[in-house]
Design an enzyme around this catalytic site. Structure first.
Site, PDB file in Angstrom:
ATOM      1  N   GLU A 184       0.825  -1.198   0.000  1.00  0.00           N
ATOM      2  CA  GLU A 184       0.000   0.000   0.000  1.00  0.00           C
ATOM      3  C   GLU A 184       0.868   1.261   0.000  1.00  0.00           C
ATOM      4  O   GLU A 184       2.020   1.246   0.410  1.00  0.00           O
ATOM      5  CB  GLU A 184      -0.916   0.024   1.234  1.00  0.00           C
ATOM      6  CG  GLU A 184      -0.289  -0.417   2.546  1.00  0.00           C
ATOM      7  CD  GLU A 184       0.817   0.457   3.065  1.00  0.00           C
ATOM      8  OE1 GLU A 184       0.704   1.703   2.921  1.00  0.00           O
ATOM      9  OE2 GLU A 184       1.798  -0.061   3.613  1.00  0.00           O
ATOM     10  N   GLU A 213       4.552  -0.571   1.576  1.00  0.00           N
ATOM     11  CA  GLU A 213       4.694  -0.887   0.151  1.00  0.00           C
ATOM     12  C   GLU A 213       4.682  -2.391  -0.124  1.00  0.00           C
ATOM     13  O   GLU A 213       4.689  -2.808  -1.270  1.00  0.00           O
ATOM     14  CB  GLU A 213       5.991  -0.288  -0.432  1.00  0.00           C
ATOM     15  CG  GLU A 213       6.125   1.203  -0.251  1.00  0.00           C
ATOM     16  CD  GLU A 213       7.487   1.736  -0.688  1.00  0.00           C
ATOM     17  OE1 GLU A 213       8.260   0.975  -1.336  1.00  0.00           O
ATOM     18  OE2 GLU A 213       7.796   2.894  -0.392  1.00  0.00           O
TER      19      GLU A 213
END
Length: 355
Positions: free
Chosen positions: A170, A322
């Site tokens: 994310e 991430e």
């Protein structure tokens, strides 16, 4: 609301899998976590000879209305700036995907910036960021459904390409705030024990963040009293919709669809662990398919993992997000598969089995 058919893994092969692992030419249990991981993968794939094929990494980006309340040290423009940076190959997620052979897909789920002309970003924008959940629900029911469905569709596309192991990351400034609230609500843990520094808040910043989130939860509880509820799952869905980001709800949809399809789901740090926690409230069997990559340093991450009885593969002090922590754990997953497929057994090696 969208329904998933997620079955617990079939345990009928469990004894045969364990016998194969125990008969490899090593002392019983000598490869520790690799052995339990290999058994999980075999059970998910219902085979004694598992494979890892076409690993995909979905990195979803979205902005959060709660960021306007100063709950993050980073401004919201960092979300779109990093998404663009990823298209140039310069992020942490890029190098780990290259290193481990993952197909990286960058998805705009709800970034508060026009990325439509940026090559390399897939455009599934639900809205230009969520609403501020200090004032009311972060998203409408329709937006929630759209985000869930988008995540599920992305997994279907990866599966069509031959993927059987999915990783999700994310990018969304302030997304530790909804994660902390979900942890508190679903784990029945006092909110102050769930709120951490995020991207680097100082003590005063953490205190401010806690007060904003506390007020938000109180307003949510008043709002919830006005909603017609039929069961606990519906209540859990409302908590996801009220606080979640579009990138987080998209991740939940991806996790649930991957489990429904019998795929392995790699879980990253604090944010993605919160998404898996939320997903498991809706469909507990999703945990059978989850491999938790690592435990980070965000406050409460270890405690949230414990809520799901999860044993992470790594603890490297990472807090980048991430999906980087999960990606770093991939070689361990690969080693577990190689162990069960390539390691000789006592009979073929002509070694006396001594236990």
């Amino acid at each position: 609301m969208k329904q998933f058919n997620i079955l617990p893994v079939d345990l009928r092969l469990a004894e045969s899998i364990q016998q194969k692992i125990d008969h490899l030419n090593k002392p019983k249990g000598a490869l520790g976590r690799l052995e339990s991981l290999a058994k999980q993968i075999c059970l998910v794939q219902q085979t004694l000879c598992p494979t890892l094929s076409h690993p995909c990494h979905l990195l979803m980006g979205g902005d959060h209305g709660i960021e306007r309340e100063g709950v993050s040290v980073s401004p919201r423009e960092v979300t779109w700036q990093q998404m663009v940076n990823f298209t140039h190959g310069g992020g942490g997620v890029n190098l780990f995907c290259r290193q481990h052979g993952f197909h990286l897909r960058l998805i705009d789920m709800g970034v508060d910036y026009d990325l439509s002309n940026v090559e390399g970003i897939e455009h599934h924008k639900v809205a230009w960021g969520t609403a501020n959940f200090l004032q009311g629900p972060a998203m409408t029911e329709q937006q929630y459904e759209q985000a869930i469905n988008t995540g599920a569709t992305l997994v279907d596309e990866c599966a069509t390409e031959g993927c059987n192991i999915i990783c999700i990351g994310e990018m969304g400034i302030a997304n530790t705030s909804p994660s902390s609230i979900w942890m508190s609500l679903y784990g029945h843990i006092p909110l102050d024990e769930c709120v951490g520094a995020g991207a680097g808040l100082n003590d005063e910043g953490i205190r401010h963040k806690y007060l904003i989130l506390q007020q938000s939860v109180l307003r949510y509880q008043e709002w919830l009293k006005q909603q017609p509820l039929h069961d606990e799952r519906e209540k859990d869905q409302l908590a996801i919709r009220y606080f979640g980001g579009f990138e987080m709800v998209g991740a939940i949809g991806a996790m649930l669809r991957a489990a429904e399809r019998g795929m392995l789901v790699m879980v990253d740090g604090f944010i993605m662990t919160a998404c898996m926690l939320a997903a498991s409230r809706l469909y507990p069997a999703v945990l059978d398919y989850a491999i938790f990559g690592h435990c980070g340093d965000e406050g409460g991450h270890q405690r949230m993992l414990q809520l799901m009885h999860a044993e992470p593969l790594l603890h490297l002090g990472l807090r980048l997000g991430e999906g980087t922590g999960a990606l770093c754990a991939y070689p361990i997953i690969e080693s577990a598969v190689r162990m069960v497929n390539e390691m000789n057994n006592f009979d073929n090696a002509h070694i006396t089995k001594y236990f």
